[in-house]
Motif scaffolding. Sequence first.
Motif, PDB file in Angstrom:
ATOM      1  N   CYS A 127     -17.952 -32.020   9.034  1.00  0.00           N
ATOM      2  CA  CYS A 127     -16.739 -31.390   8.515  1.00  0.00           C
ATOM      3  C   CYS A 127     -16.952 -31.000   7.054  1.00  0.00           C
ATOM      4  O   CYS A 127     -17.474 -31.779   6.257  1.00  0.00           O
ATOM      5  CB  CYS A 127     -15.581 -32.371   8.645  1.00  0.00           C
ATOM      6  N   CYS A 171      -8.909 -33.740   9.554  1.00  0.00           N
ATOM      7  CA  CYS A 171      -8.590 -33.083   8.282  1.00  0.00           C
ATOM      8  C   CYS A 171      -7.529 -32.001   8.485  1.00  0.00           C
ATOM      9  O   CYS A 171      -6.661 -31.808   7.634  1.00  0.00           O
ATOM     10  CB  CYS A 171      -9.848 -32.502   7.635  1.00  0.00           C
ATOM     11  N   THR A 191     -14.877 -30.725   4.681  1.00  0.00           N
ATOM     12  CA  THR A 191     -14.118 -31.442   3.667  1.00  0.00           C
ATOM     13  C   THR A 191     -14.336 -32.948   3.656  1.00  0.00           C
ATOM     14  O   THR A 191     -14.316 -33.562   2.607  1.00  0.00           O
ATOM     15  CB  THR A 191     -12.618 -31.139   3.811  1.00  0.00           C
ATOM     16  N   CYS A 192     -14.562 -33.586   4.824  1.00  0.00           N
ATOM     17  CA  CYS A 192     -14.764 -35.041   4.804  1.00  0.00           C
ATOM     18  C   CYS A 192     -16.204 -35.420   5.119  1.00  0.00           C
ATOM     19  O   CYS A 192     -16.600 -36.573   4.955  1.00  0.00           O
ATOM     20  CB  CYS A 192     -13.796 -35.747   5.748  1.00  0.00           C
ATOM     21  N   CYS A 220     -12.715 -30.634  10.452  1.00  0.00           N
ATOM     22  CA  CYS A 220     -12.483 -31.393  11.678  1.00  0.00           C
ATOM     23  C   CYS A 220     -10.994 -31.485  11.991  1.00  0.00           C
ATOM     24  O   CYS A 220     -10.155 -31.129  11.182  1.00  0.00           O
ATOM     25  CB  CYS A 220     -13.097 -32.788  11.561  1.00  0.00           C
TER      26      CYS A 220
HETATM   27 ZN   LIG Z   1     -12.825 -33.795   8.252  1.00  0.00          ZN
END
Ligand SMILES: [Zn+2]
Length: 273
Positions: free
Chosen positions: A21, A41, A23-24, A38
């Motif tokens: 993902c 998120c 962002t994470c 994902c």
């Molecule tokens: Zn994520």
Amino acid sequence: MAMFSWLTEARSLLSPSAMPCLTCGKLGSGSSQFPGICRVCTEAIPWIRFPRCLKCGRHVGCPDCTRSGEPSPIVCNRSAVAYTSVMREWLGQYKYRGNERYAPLLGLMLDSAYLTLKKENQNALALLSRKPSIISRSWSADLLVPVPVSDSRLMERGFNQAERLADVLSRRRKVPQLPLLIRTHHTGKQSFKSRAERLTDMKHAFSANPAITVQFTDWLKRKRPQDRPVQVIVVDDIYTTGSTIRACAEIIKQMGLDYGYMIEVYSLTWARS
Ligand SMILES: [Zn+2]
Ligand SMILES: [Zn+2]
């Protein structure tokens, strides 16, 4: 390390949904709605679906709009999300660390705010026509205008984030974008200034872009709607006090008046702080 990133890359080619993902960084099932992130998120995005302040689109009680009795040059602002610490991190990755993979994600999020604004206005039109079943015309923006950054900022960052956001919207909604404004000086870090300081600063920060005059007048003559004022949306990443947006809106309205046309200005911002 090189081996690991090569493997990650290879795996992502085989199965796009198993990409880490954006962002994470976790491997999980990808969102079908937003590229690169994902599902977890996606579900954590702090959307502003029902703004409490209908003027500035704020999700919490808003003293700013009720306090100042002065008329605002914008019809309203709508923002996609609340500027939470997670959203600050996303924007930081894009704007300051130059991670361009965020561009389509943030753009699509802004697009969802555009659809909300459109729906609100469409409902208002239906109410006005008193025949909710017959909507005489659908609401649409005529032109997008990104908030400009100064030349030095552009050099340092390599892009104008507001323009990139407007690009996504422009492509998806077939609304043209024109850089009507330029930033005459850059105003330093706004976050360290008081509200009053920001307001005076902003008044002189923008002006009409002389390079676009011919294109703009030509557009007004040929593409302007005949039965209503021109609807322009100013696009930016963050709405804080609204002083930037208001300064831009005043110039755009004046540009219209200079050619004898009424312009209604709205604003769409990715986040509302
Ligand atoms: Zn994520
Ligand atoms: Zn407000």
